[in-house]
Design a protein around this motif. Sequence first.
Motif, PDB file in Angstrom:
ATOM      1  N   LEU A 260       0.712  -1.117  -0.060  1.00  0.00           N
ATOM      2  CA  LEU A 260      -0.111   0.086  -0.048  1.00  0.00           C
ATOM      3  C   LEU A 260       0.866   1.161  -0.002  1.00  0.00           C
ATOM      4  O   LEU A 260       0.501   2.242  -0.432  1.00  0.00           O
ATOM      5  CB  LEU A 260      -0.928  -0.016   1.254  1.00  0.00           C
ATOM      6  N   ARG A 261       1.833   1.476   0.647  1.00  0.00           N
ATOM      7  CA  ARG A 261       2.830   2.416   0.810  1.00  0.00           C
ATOM      8  C   ARG A 261       3.493   2.629  -0.712  1.00  0.00           C
ATOM      9  O   ARG A 261       3.578   3.571  -1.110  1.00  0.00           O
ATOM     10  CB  ARG A 261       3.970   2.255   1.916  1.00  0.00           C
ATOM     11  N   ARG A 262       3.843   1.369  -1.519  1.00  0.00           N
ATOM     12  CA  ARG A 262       4.620   1.415  -2.510  1.00  0.00           C
ATOM     13  C   ARG A 262       3.545   1.946  -3.576  1.00  0.00           C
ATOM     14  O   ARG A 262       4.004   2.715  -4.475  1.00  0.00           O
ATOM     15  CB  ARG A 262       5.224   0.148  -3.157  1.00  0.00           C
ATOM     16  N   MET A 263       2.301   1.719  -3.647  1.00  0.00           N
ATOM     17  CA  MET A 263       1.244   2.142  -4.467  1.00  0.00           C
ATOM     18  C   MET A 263       0.691   3.541  -3.920  1.00  0.00           C
ATOM     19  O   MET A 263      -0.168   4.176  -4.861  1.00  0.00           O
ATOM     20  CB  MET A 263       0.047   1.016  -4.467  1.00  0.00           C
ATOM     21  N   ASN A 264       0.960   4.072  -2.978  1.00  0.00           N
ATOM     22  CA  ASN A 264       0.493   5.281  -2.534  1.00  0.00           C
ATOM     23  C   ASN A 264      -0.974   5.080  -2.309  1.00  0.00           C
ATOM     24  O   ASN A 264      -1.760   6.233  -2.999  1.00  0.00           O
ATOM     25  CB  ASN A 264       0.946   6.487  -3.341  1.00  0.00           C
ATOM     26  N   VAL A 265      -1.602   4.183  -1.863  1.00  0.00           N
ATOM     27  CA  VAL A 265      -2.873   4.068  -1.610  1.00  0.00           C
ATOM     28  C   VAL A 265      -3.279   4.862  -0.527  1.00  0.00           C
ATOM     29  O   VAL A 265      -2.768   4.624   0.540  1.00  0.00           O
ATOM     30  CB  VAL A 265      -3.497   2.486  -1.652  1.00  0.00           C
ATOM     31  N   ASP A 266      -4.448   5.710  -0.618  1.00  0.00           N
ATOM     32  CA  ASP A 266      -5.091   6.411   0.528  1.00  0.00           C
ATOM     33  C   ASP A 266      -5.739   5.372   1.285  1.00  0.00           C
ATOM     34  O   ASP A 266      -6.764   4.811   1.143  1.00  0.00           O
ATOM     35  CB  ASP A 266      -5.791   7.706   0.028  1.00  0.00           C
ATOM     36  N   SER A 272      -8.770  11.379   3.032  1.00  0.00           N
ATOM     37  CA  SER A 272      -8.212  12.755   3.316  1.00  0.00           C
ATOM     38  C   SER A 272      -6.886  13.018   2.749  1.00  0.00           C
ATOM     39  O   SER A 272      -6.609  14.255   2.618  1.00  0.00           O
ATOM     40  CB  SER A 272      -8.418  12.926   5.027  1.00  0.00           C
ATOM     41  N   LEU A 273      -6.120  12.246   2.390  1.00  0.00           N
ATOM     42  CA  LEU A 273      -4.878  12.330   1.673  1.00  0.00           C
ATOM     43  C   LEU A 273      -4.995  13.129   0.272  1.00  0.00           C
ATOM     44  O   LEU A 273      -6.002  12.828  -0.612  1.00  0.00           O
ATOM     45  CB  LEU A 273      -4.131  11.255   1.658  1.00  0.00           C
ATOM     46  N   LYS A 274      -4.034  14.106   0.088  1.00  0.00           N
ATOM     47  CA  LYS A 274      -3.959  14.875  -1.057  1.00  0.00           C
ATOM     48  C   LYS A 274      -2.814  14.810  -1.855  1.00  0.00           C
ATOM     49  O   LYS A 274      -1.698  14.541  -1.217  1.00  0.00           O
ATOM     50  CB  LYS A 274      -4.461  16.251  -0.927  1.00  0.00           C
ATOM     51  N   GLY A 275      -2.644  14.954  -3.271  1.00  0.00           N
ATOM     52  CA  GLY A 275      -1.629  14.773  -3.962  1.00  0.00           C
ATOM     53  C   GLY A 275      -1.707  14.334  -5.379  1.00  0.00           C
ATOM     54  O   GLY A 275      -2.645  13.437  -5.058  1.00  0.00           O
ATOM     55  N   PRO A 276      -1.048  14.573  -6.187  1.00  0.00           N
ATOM     56  CA  PRO A 276      -1.262  13.956  -7.586  1.00  0.00           C
ATOM     57  C   PRO A 276      -0.576  12.290  -7.634  1.00  0.00           C
ATOM     58  O   PRO A 276      -0.893  11.784  -8.464  1.00  0.00           O
ATOM     59  CB  PRO A 276      -0.132  14.804  -8.284  1.00  0.00           C
ATOM     60  N   TRP A 281      -8.024   4.960  -3.270  1.00  0.00           N
ATOM     61  CA  TRP A 281      -8.398   4.886  -1.955  1.00  0.00           C
ATOM     62  C   TRP A 281      -8.786   3.473  -1.579  1.00  0.00           C
ATOM     63  O   TRP A 281      -9.609   2.908  -2.349  1.00  0.00           O
ATOM     64  CB  TRP A 281      -9.575   5.878  -1.822  1.00  0.00           C
ATOM     65  N   LEU A 282      -8.530   3.022  -0.315  1.00  0.00           N
ATOM     66  CA  LEU A 282      -8.882   1.601   0.113  1.00  0.00           C
ATOM     67  C   LEU A 282     -10.341   1.975   0.858  1.00  0.00           C
ATOM     68  O   LEU A 282     -10.559   2.676   1.659  1.00  0.00           O
ATOM     69  CB  LEU A 282      -7.974   1.187   1.269  1.00  0.00           C
ATOM     70  N   GLY A 299      -1.996   7.025   5.677  1.00  0.00           N
ATOM     71  CA  GLY A 299      -3.131   7.509   6.200  1.00  0.00           C
ATOM     72  C   GLY A 299      -3.983   6.507   7.053  1.00  0.00           C
ATOM     73  O   GLY A 299      -4.834   6.680   7.351  1.00  0.00           O
ATOM     74  N   TYR A 300      -3.412   5.332   7.248  1.00  0.00           N
ATOM     75  CA  TYR A 300      -4.170   4.276   7.864  1.00  0.00           C
ATOM     76  C   TYR A 300      -4.169   4.696   9.454  1.00  0.00           C
ATOM     77  O   TYR A 300      -3.270   5.112  10.028  1.00  0.00           O
ATOM     78  CB  TYR A 300      -3.283   3.010   8.049  1.00  0.00           C
ATOM     79  N   VAL A 301      -5.261   4.436  10.117  1.00  0.00           N
ATOM     80  CA  VAL A 301      -5.325   4.617  11.448  1.00  0.00           C
ATOM     81  C   VAL A 301      -5.896   3.574  12.122  1.00  0.00           C
ATOM     82  O   VAL A 301      -7.152   2.890  11.944  1.00  0.00           O
ATOM     83  CB  VAL A 301      -6.811   5.877  11.805  1.00  0.00           C
ATOM     84  N   ASP A 302      -5.070   3.096  13.103  1.00  0.00           N
ATOM     85  CA  ASP A 302      -5.037   1.891  13.746  1.00  0.00           C
ATOM     86  C   ASP A 302      -6.203   1.873  14.830  1.00  0.00           C
ATOM     87  O   ASP A 302      -6.220   2.773  15.745  1.00  0.00           O
ATOM     88  CB  ASP A 302      -3.829   1.473  14.372  1.00  0.00           C
ATOM     89  N   PRO A 303      -7.431   1.096  14.656  1.00  0.00           N
ATOM     90  CA  PRO A 303      -8.176   0.893  15.876  1.00  0.00           C
ATOM     91  C   PRO A 303      -7.707   0.722  17.185  1.00  0.00           C
ATOM     92  O   PRO A 303      -8.167   1.090  18.349  1.00  0.00           O
ATOM     93  CB  PRO A 303      -9.286   0.198  15.587  1.00  0.00           C
TER      94      PRO A 303
END
Length: 312
Positions: A260-266, A272-276, A281-282, A299-303
């Motif tokens: 997910l980091r390699r693919m820049n998936v929000d 809420s992430l922005k940028g070209p 988005w997951l 952007g991941y928020v761990d519960p």
Amino acid sequence: MATPDLETTRASKLSSLTKTQRERLSHIDFRLYFLGELRRADVVDRFGTGPAAATRDIALYREIAPENLALDNSDKVYRPTSTFTPLFDHAPQRVLTALSQGFGEGIGDELHPLLRCEIPSALSLPAMDVLAPITRAINRGKAVKLAYTSIDSGRTEKELVPLALVDIGIRWHVRAFDRKHHEFRDFVLTRMEHPEVLETSEVLVEERPEADIQWSRIIELDFVVHPSHKRPAVVEMDYGIASGQTLHVRVRAANAGYMLRRMNVDCSPDHSLKGPEIALWLKDPLALYGASNARLAPGYVDPNPSRTIAAM
């Protein structure tokens, strides 16, 4: 486009051939499909056969798929016809590797690309005297002893039971059981020194691949075009997503955060992430819950924020 009957006939003929014959016909198919030309010398050079054997291979290909190629008498080269339909399924990654690096004819660092192609230089590659003992241990199910330098602990001596190699795009690491911490972790190859295969060390049940829950667990992820992307149609084209549909991906829990980091998936709950560079988005970030490296996902928020990632 081949008709269903023709495809069945072709498949029947191919199945009756030896593996070696299919490999040679696949190469003929590849050169016609992706390079638009085939010479007898192409088969001779690739497989080290004599001219007569190469001629027989081309004749066999013509027998199975006569409508696929025609001889260009101007320069004695076979070319694909307008009705060409490949005999074989050519995997995209293998095709791109062959086109950019050749078929392994080069010795050492020498590469022979099949056409002009640029590959970014890899900045982090392991030493071969480190890689070789690790791959031997993976293949034979053995443990290794080595020196390892981590960010948290510095240089220490370790005993690991390597499970698999993993390419995360910027570097290679090894998934392995750490005998000191009694758990499976990820170890960067370039941080290893002097690995030695432990020939007489017994690998216990809890150290084997089937005991690695994170490696065995497959996560189902659904991506959509990022709601803030200004050109959704471009993203759909890049990832082969039908309009308004999702891209379904299956990944090992142990590798999810890296991918997910390699693919820049929000992976934020509210995209809420922005940028070209953010194209996807997951849809359900909770699908990552329980993945050991989920926090690496953008952007991941761990519960459960009390959890930590094992240091590499």
